[in-house]
Structure formats: C-alpha cells, structure tokens
Design a protein around this motif. Structure first.
Motif: not given
Length: 368
Positions: A89-92, A95-96, A140-144
């Motif tokens: 949930l923290v990751g979601t 990420s989002q 997406g790259s920044l998120n990853v």
C-alpha cells in the motif's frame, strides 16, 4: 492546489483502493511467476544425472486461479492472501502519487507545446501518440527509480512461504538420502513436520535483502522494470487516445457534452491495461524471479545472477512458456485493478475540483 498535485493525490487514493481489492490475485500471481517448472527435455536431462530435483519438476500449485486462492487461504489464512500488503500500500500510494504527479506536469508541458505549435501553423494543437509515449515513459522511469526497493520487499513477503517450503523439501531430501531407514530419520522428519513458518515482516525482508546483496539488493530487477516502463506508456497511450476519440465524438452531439461516465472510464482503463499487459508480461516474470528469494529455485538452473542470466536459463530450461506463467491471473488482476484505479481517480479529481470551486465561491461571498 495545482492540477498535477490533484492528480497525484487522486492517483494515490485510487491505486490503494484497487490494490486492496485485487491483492489476493496479485499474491497468487507472484507465486505463479516465481514457481520453476522445467520443460520435458530438462526433466529427461535431470533423470539422466542432471541437477533438477523432483520437487521442481512438477508444479506446486495445480488448478485454476480461484482454486489456488482457496488453497492459499486454507493453508495460510488471510495472512497468506495479504502477505506484504502494508508495504504494498505504501508502494502503491508512492508509485501512483509520483507517477500521476510527474505525468500531469509533463502532460501540461506537452499540451502547452502543442498549442504553441498550432499558433505557428504547425499541427492541430493536440498531443500525438509519440508524445504521450514519451511523457508516460519519463514519468514511469522516475517512479521506478524511486520506488523499486518497496516492490522488492513486497515480492519477498509474497513468496516467503513458497521459499520456506522449498527449504523444507530440501532438508527432507537430505535426511532421506543420508539416514534412510533409521530411527533418526523418522525423528528428524517429525521435527520438520512440526516446525512452524518463521515470522516474516517488513523488517525481516529488509534485513534479508541487505544481508544477501547489500544496498544494491533493493534495486534487483531494475533493468526489466525500467524496460517495463513501456507498459504504462502503452497503457496511457491507448487510454488517452481512446478518451480523446470519445470526447471528440461527444462534441458533435446536440448537447456538446464532452464528459465521460465512470463506467466508460472503467472500460477504457480495462482496454488500455489489457493491451499493455499482453505486450510486456514476460518482463514482469523476469522481474519477479530476480526479486524473489533465491531458495525458490534451489538448483543452479533456477538461480539467477542477473537479468541476462535469468532470461537465458528460462529459455533453456523452461522454454518460452515460462515467460507467460500466471498470465491469465495477471490479466484479470491488472485489468480489474487498472479499471478501478482510473474510475476512482477520475471521481477523486472531480471531488477535489468541486471542493475547490465551492471554497472559491464561499470566499467570494464572504468578500462581498
């Protein structure tokens, strides 16, 4: 509040809700992806002296996805179905939130650039497909890069019991080989059967990853994950293009209504995610294999030193079908989750805008 921040917060909220609803499917899918099942030629090689054990020659989870969920619940309860949910949930949320924030910032820039080109007589003022791909890829790259450590921990927690089972099987095989037919063998096997799985939380996962590979261990699977940036890029290209087409059709109606309903957003999100998942699923399997505890693959054939090693060994020992393990489950989970995410996100954005407008009206009335 800027529209980028509004979209970031809405994306985080929608992602968390979608994650909670579909998490059992994600857990089962991760276990399907990381389970090693050799093709027949590898089994024959193992029978003639190869290094493939019988425990890895056969699937550990037969039946369909629903059956596997029920079996997992029967053996491990809700804790098994939702193992790793907290960091997930923290990751979601991270990420989002990160993705949608940077996506909206870059989208604004792309739309401004398109409008500027139109003023110069170049183009129609709309953002093209290639621009959508670039915008989604950068976001997406920044998120990853920022969130990969969280997903390493989530994968470890989802597959911990699976890895523990492999360790137990290895111990039993060793005891049977060394002490066959003795009382000591029976005593040790009983002890193993009575052993309970070790407690395994986020802290245990952090310590285990660091012990295995140091800080760089938290960025395992980064290469396929970065390549998989094309997944949301494809997803958002399909989504934005479909949304643009639908709204342009609405403009031609007698009411001139360009708004789309929550159900239409749900269906567009499903279509977009389905296309992206079909194109990039093999990379997701490789990523999960690299991030999971290596005891899931005890033998040399299923232990990986890096992305290239994983791909070559999977092709050699499992064939192309190994890259599509659990794909049916993933399609159901990801399409449903993406549909819920898009629908909830759009409703959150509308709610934020409504609240902001009401506050503005209230301030104007108070000023008068």
């Amino acid at each position: 509040m800027s529209n980028a921040l509004v979209n970031g917060l809405a994306g985080a909220g929608g992602g968390m809700i979608a994650q909670i609803i579909t998490y059992p499917l994600q857990t089962v899918n991760t276990r399907q992806q990381t389970e090693r099942i050799a093709k027949k030629t590898s089994l024959a090689a193992a029978a003639s002296g190869g290094d493939l054990s019988s425990s890895e020659a056969a699937p550990s989870s037969a039946g369909g996805t629903i059956y596997q969920i029920l079996q997992l619940f029967k053996m491990e309860g809700w804790g098994g179905l939702y193992s790793g949910l907290k960091p997930s949930l923290v990751g979601t949320a991270a990420s989002q939130g990160i993705y949608y924030y940077f996506y909206q910032v870059l989208k604004n820039e792309a739309e401004a650039a398109a409008a500027a080109r139109k003023k110069k007589g170049l183009g129609d003022g709309t953002v093209g497909m290639f621009s959508w791909l670039v915008v989604a890829a950068i976001a997406g790259s920044l998120n990853v890069l920022l969130t990969n450590p969280i997903w390493v921990l989530v994968t470890r927690m989802q597959t911990h019991t699976q890895a523990e089972r492999k360790i137990m099987e290895a111990r039993k095989e060793a005891i049977l080989r060394e002490f066959a037919g003795t009382t000591y063998m029976e005593h040790e096997l009983v002890k193993l059967d009575l052993m309970k799985p070790r407690p395994y939380g986020t802290f245990h996962a952090v310590r285990e990853v660091y012990h295995e590979a140091g800080i760089k261990g938290f960025w395992k699977g980064l290469i396929p994950t970065l390549i998989m940036v094309c997944n949301p890029s494809i997803q958002f290209m399909i989504y934005e293009t479909s949304l643009k087409h639908l709204r342009s059709k609405r403009t031609g109606t007698k009411h001139g209504d360009k708004n789309v309903t929550a159900l239409e957003v749900f269906l567009l999100g499903a279509l977009a995610k389905l296309g992206a998942t079909l194109a990039t699923y093999p990379l997701l399997v490789v990523k999960s294999r690299l991030q999971a505890k290596q005891e899931i693959g005890r033998n040399a054939m299923s232990r990986y030193t890096g992305t290239g090693d994983a791909i070559l060994k999977m092709i050699r020992y499992e064939g192309l079908r190994g890259f599509y393990k659990g794909m049916g489950t993933k399609i159901v989970q990801s399409v449903f989750a993406a549909s819920v995410l898009f629908m909830v996100k759009e409703e959150f954005v509308k709610a934020f805008i409504f609240i902001a407008d009401e506050r503005k009206k209230h301030r104007l009335k108070s000023g008068k």
